[in-house]
Design a protein around this motif. Structure first.
Motif, mmCIF file in Angstrom:
data_model
loop_
_atom_site.group_PDB
_atom_site.id
_atom_site.type_symbol
_atom_site.label_atom_id
_atom_site.label_comp_id
_atom_site.label_asym_id
_atom_site.label_seq_id
_atom_site.Cartn_x
_atom_site.Cartn_y
_atom_site.Cartn_z
ATOM 1 N N GLY A 107 -2.683 -1.062 -0.636
ATOM 2 C CA GLY A 107 -2.931 -0.659 -2.077
ATOM 3 C C GLY A 107 -1.668 -1.439 -2.677
ATOM 4 N N ASN A 160 -6.952 2.115 -5.160
ATOM 5 C CA ASN A 160 -5.556 1.970 -4.303
ATOM 6 C C ASN A 160 -4.673 1.140 -5.285
ATOM 7 N N LEU A 208 -3.797 6.672 -1.057
ATOM 8 C CA LEU A 208 -4.004 6.183 0.115
ATOM 9 C C LEU A 208 -4.136 7.326 1.504
#
Length: 335
Positions: free
Chosen positions: A126, A147, A312
């Motif tokens: 991310g 992300n 995440l």
């Protein structure tokens, strides 16, 4: 004599499970019973097993790293207190985790779209993006990616998670402070017009003066650097030498404004009152102390990092986009 590193097969034998079950337990516990997970955890602790991060990345499709993207040239990144504060904040928020931080900054002659391609290729899990400019196309290239979190409002926020301070209200607050001090010929050294922070702070300046029917055309654009603001101040005063106040859209630029005013023999605040924006250190170093608008950097960085890690980890959003209120930090430069 070299110390023997325990293997995955040894963990599996110690735990009394298959090699595949041990691998799944180590890499996230998918489809593993609580009893098997506990047995593998105990075996890892007993043997001192250290998972292979590369193998784990292959098993989970994760790299264990996130990027901090700063689309600015090297020299600006190293001298800008806001950008350095973001780096310190994100790095601090990741301490104690196994997530590594990858720093991406804009290099000279970097091919267009290189940063976006790197992020989309899955080299990191991310990204946190700060200081975006309209011309870098990051918000368009990365729109819809779950992300990615921006620090700073994008030009078009649909499909983009972000945190920011209310820059429009901050510009109003700074300008109203100068009005309350009795100043009536007020100008501004604005931020760059290819950044929403620059445009929003300028909008706040215009709103505040328009509300009391004062001219709003005493504007010169800076680039959030001291050198750029020094040059912009000279340009503005060449056109409007009668100004008695300036709203400066960043404290870093206020350093350059002070140099330009001193070159012209103008005193602060007797001749020209000043209010800045950011409160990231430069204000306290000035004499008289710069009155400024606080940019809540610590809270913004913490919120952006928590949002990204939540996405995440569980895939869940941590609330809506966050816009924090600005506050005035009084000094003596506006009186």
């Amino acid at each position: 004599m070299a110390h023997h590193a325990p293997t995955l097969d040894e963990v599996a034998r110690e735990a009394g499970v298959s090699r595949s079950t041990a691998s799944r337990a180590i890499n996230g516990g998918n489809r593993v019973s609580p009893a098997a997970q506990a047995a593998v955890d105990a075996a890892i602790a007993h043997l001192g097993f250290v998972p292979n991060r590369a193998a784990r990345a292959l098993a989970t499709s994760q790299t264990g790293s996130i990027a901090l993207v700063i689309p600015e040239p090297d020299d600006k990144f190293l001298s800008d207190p806001f950008l350095l504060g973001v780096l310190r904040g994100v790095s601090g928020a990741l301490s104690g985790t196994e997530t590594q931080l990858v720093l991406l900054i804009n290099h000279a002659n970097q091919p267009e779209g290189q940063m976006s391609r790197y992020l989309r290729a899955g080299h990191v899990d991310g990204a946190i993006i700060t200081s975006p400019h309209a011309g870098d196309h990051l918000e368009d290239d990365l729109r819809g990616m779950r992300n990615v979190v921006f620090i700073g409002r994008p030009f078009r926020s649909e499909g983009i998670a972000y945190v920011d301070v209310d820059n429009v209200e901050g510009g109003r607050l700074a300008t109203r402070t100068l009005l309350d001090a009795g100043r009536t010929r007020i100008g501004t050294i604005s931020g760059p017009t290819d950044m929403t922070a620059g445009l929003d702070r300028l909008q706040g300046f215009t709103d505040a003066l328009g509300a009391v029917d004062l001219p709003t055309d005493a504007v010169e654009s800076g680039d959030f650097t001291a050198a750029g603001a020094e040059a912009a101040t000279h340009r503005l005063l060449d056109r409007r030498p009668d100004l008695d106040a300036l709203f400066v859209a960043s404290d870093s630029m206020a350093v350059g404004v002070r140099i330009a005013l001193a070159d012209r023999g103008l005193r602060v605040p007797e001749d020209v009152a000043l209010v800045g924006f950011d409160n990231l250190g430069a204000a306290t170093a000035m004499t008289p102390r710069l009155t400024t608008v606080d940019n809540p950097l610590v809270e913004m960085v913490d919120a952006a990092t928590r949002r990204l890690l939540a996405r995440l980890g569980s895939g869940e959003d941590v609330g809506e986009n966050l816009v924090l209120p600005p506050t005035l930090v009084p000094g003596s430069s506006d009186r």
